[in-house]
Design a protein around this motif. Structure first.
Motif, short mmCIF file in Angstrom:
data_model
loop_
_atom_site.label_atom_id
_atom_site.label_comp_id
_atom_site.label_asym_id
_atom_site.label_seq_id
_atom_site.Cartn_x
_atom_site.Cartn_y
_atom_site.Cartn_z
N VAL A 1 0.84 -1.29 -0.09
CA VAL A 1 -0.05 -0.04 0.04
C VAL A 1 1.00 1.24 -0.08
CG1 VAL A 1 -0.19 -0.07 2.40
CG2 VAL A 1 -2.14 1.10 1.11
N ARG A 2 0.62 2.26 -0.55
CA ARG A 2 1.20 3.49 -0.86
C ARG A 2 0.51 4.72 -1.02
NH1 ARG A 2 6.11 5.08 -4.99
NH2 ARG A 2 6.51 7.08 -4.12
N SER A 3 0.56 5.78 -0.14
CA SER A 3 0.02 7.11 -0.39
C SER A 3 0.84 8.03 -1.47
CB SER A 3 -0.10 7.90 1.04
OG SER A 3 -0.72 9.18 0.63
N PHE A 4 0.09 8.50 -2.58
CA PHE A 4 0.70 9.23 -3.31
C PHE A 4 0.38 10.83 -3.15
CE2 PHE A 4 1.18 5.14 -5.12
CZ PHE A 4 2.23 5.08 -5.66
N SER A 5 -0.19 11.27 -2.02
CA SER A 5 -0.66 12.40 -1.92
C SER A 5 -0.34 12.97 -0.44
CB SER A 5 -2.29 12.47 -2.22
OG SER A 5 -2.67 13.66 -1.78
N SER A 6 -0.17 14.38 -0.49
CA SER A 6 0.10 14.83 1.02
C SER A 6 -1.21 15.06 1.68
CB SER A 6 0.83 16.26 0.46
OG SER A 6 0.18 17.12 -0.11
N ASN A 7 -2.09 14.95 0.77
CA ASN A 7 -3.66 15.06 1.31
C ASN A 7 -3.91 13.79 2.27
OD1 ASN A 7 -4.14 17.37 0.09
ND2 ASN A 7 -5.06 16.25 -1.86
N ILE A 8 -3.10 12.74 2.30
CA ILE A 8 -3.06 11.59 3.02
C ILE A 8 -1.89 11.33 3.87
CG2 ILE A 8 -3.59 9.12 3.01
CD1 ILE A 8 -4.81 9.32 0.17
N PRO A 9 -1.64 12.15 5.00
CA PRO A 9 -0.53 11.94 5.69
C PRO A 9 -0.41 10.64 6.59
CG PRO A 9 -2.12 13.35 6.62
CD PRO A 9 -2.62 13.36 5.52
N ILE A 10 0.50 9.97 6.58
CA ILE A 10 0.66 8.68 7.06
C ILE A 10 1.20 8.87 8.49
CG2 ILE A 10 1.55 6.36 7.24
CD1 ILE A 10 1.85 6.60 3.89
N VAL A 11 0.31 8.69 9.51
CA VAL A 11 0.47 9.02 10.93
C VAL A 11 1.47 7.76 11.48
CG1 VAL A 11 -0.48 9.15 13.12
CG2 VAL A 11 -1.62 10.11 11.23
N ARG A 12 0.96 6.75 11.02
CA ARG A 12 1.75 5.42 11.32
C ARG A 12 1.36 4.04 10.36
NH1 ARG A 12 -1.60 2.69 15.97
NH2 ARG A 12 -3.34 3.47 15.58
N HIS A 13 2.31 3.37 10.44
CA HIS A 13 1.86 2.12 9.76
C HIS A 13 2.47 0.58 10.28
CE1 HIS A 13 5.99 1.84 8.06
NE2 HIS A 13 5.83 3.16 7.98
N GLY A 14 1.83 -0.18 9.83
CA GLY A 14 2.49 -1.39 10.11
C GLY A 14 2.07 -2.62 9.32
N ALA A 15 2.55 -3.97 9.98
CA ALA A 15 2.38 -5.35 8.82
C ALA A 15 2.55 -6.40 9.65
CB ALA A 15 3.53 -5.28 7.84
N GLY A 16 1.82 -7.52 9.09
CA GLY A 16 1.86 -8.60 9.79
C GLY A 16 1.79 -9.77 8.57
N LEU A 17 1.96 -10.87 9.25
CA LEU A 17 1.67 -11.93 8.10
C LEU A 17 0.53 -11.81 7.08
CD1 LEU A 17 3.10 -14.52 6.85
CD2 LEU A 17 1.82 -15.65 8.62
N GLY A 18 0.60 -11.50 6.09
CA GLY A 18 -0.48 -11.45 5.09
C GLY A 18 -1.12 -10.25 5.27
N HIS A 19 -0.96 -9.15 5.93
CA HIS A 19 -1.58 -7.88 5.72
C HIS A 19 -0.62 -6.64 6.07
CE1 HIS A 19 -1.49 -8.58 10.20
NE2 HIS A 19 -1.97 -7.08 10.15
N VAL A 20 -1.03 -5.59 5.37
CA VAL A 20 -0.13 -4.29 5.78
C VAL A 20 -1.26 -3.18 5.97
CG1 VAL A 20 0.09 -3.64 3.18
CG2 VAL A 20 1.63 -2.56 5.01
N TRP A 21 -0.77 -2.27 7.03
CA TRP A 21 -1.90 -1.14 7.20
C TRP A 21 -1.14 0.26 7.32
CZ3 TRP A 21 -0.99 1.34 11.81
CH2 TRP A 21 -0.37 0.78 12.51
#
Length: 147
Positions: free
Chosen positions: A47-67
């Motif tokens: 997953v990836r944000s391509f806009s400054s309108n969507i500031p990523i506060v935090r992120h994480g991942a596990g087996l089979g998922h990313v958020w």
């Protein structure tokens, strides 16, 4: 994308036309790493944000998922192989959903069939997915393998 370089390039052409957020299943590994996508432990979901309108506060991942937590919404991308027990991933998603007080979008490929989202049959995985999503107050529209 089935790891296809051509598919990745096609998606990037669309992104250049003002797409803010992209979630991809089975990305091209080389391009994913070159372009700094957020990915799960197996690199099957990105997953990836391509806009400054969507500031990523935090992120994480596990087996089979990313958020990623984009201030007002949590976006989670999931891939569950047909050879992996679905319940483990659903438990992790439940914990994640219950830990945040915001809108949540979960998308991906759960390898589950259910007439509720357009399948011809409902299998055990589809029934489990439907029950867990309903318990979380979420609606499953389509798991990616259905029309």
């Amino acid at each position: 994308m089935n790891n296809s370089l051509a598919s990745h390039d096609a998606i990037m052409e669309i992104v250049r036309r003002s797409v803010d957020l992209v979630v991809v299943s089975e990305p091209n590994d080389r391009k994913m790493q070159e372009e700094s996508w957020l990915h799960d432990a197996t690199c099957n979901m990105v997953v990836r944000s391509f806009s400054s309108n969507i500031p990523i506060v935090r992120h994480g991942a596990g087996l089979g998922h990313v958020w990623l937590d984009a201030a007002h919404i949590l976006v989670c991308s999931v891939y569950v192989s047909p050879n992996v027990e679905l319940g483990v991933t659903l438990d992790e998603l439940s914990r994640l959903k219950n830990a945040v007080c915001k809108e949540v979008v979960i998308c991906g490929d759960f390898n589950a069939k259910n007439v509720a989202w357009g399948g011809g049959v409902t299998d055990r995985r589809g029934l489990l997915l439907e029950e867990v999503m309903a318990g979380l107050g979420l609606i499953c529209l389509n798991d990616g393998d259905q029309p």
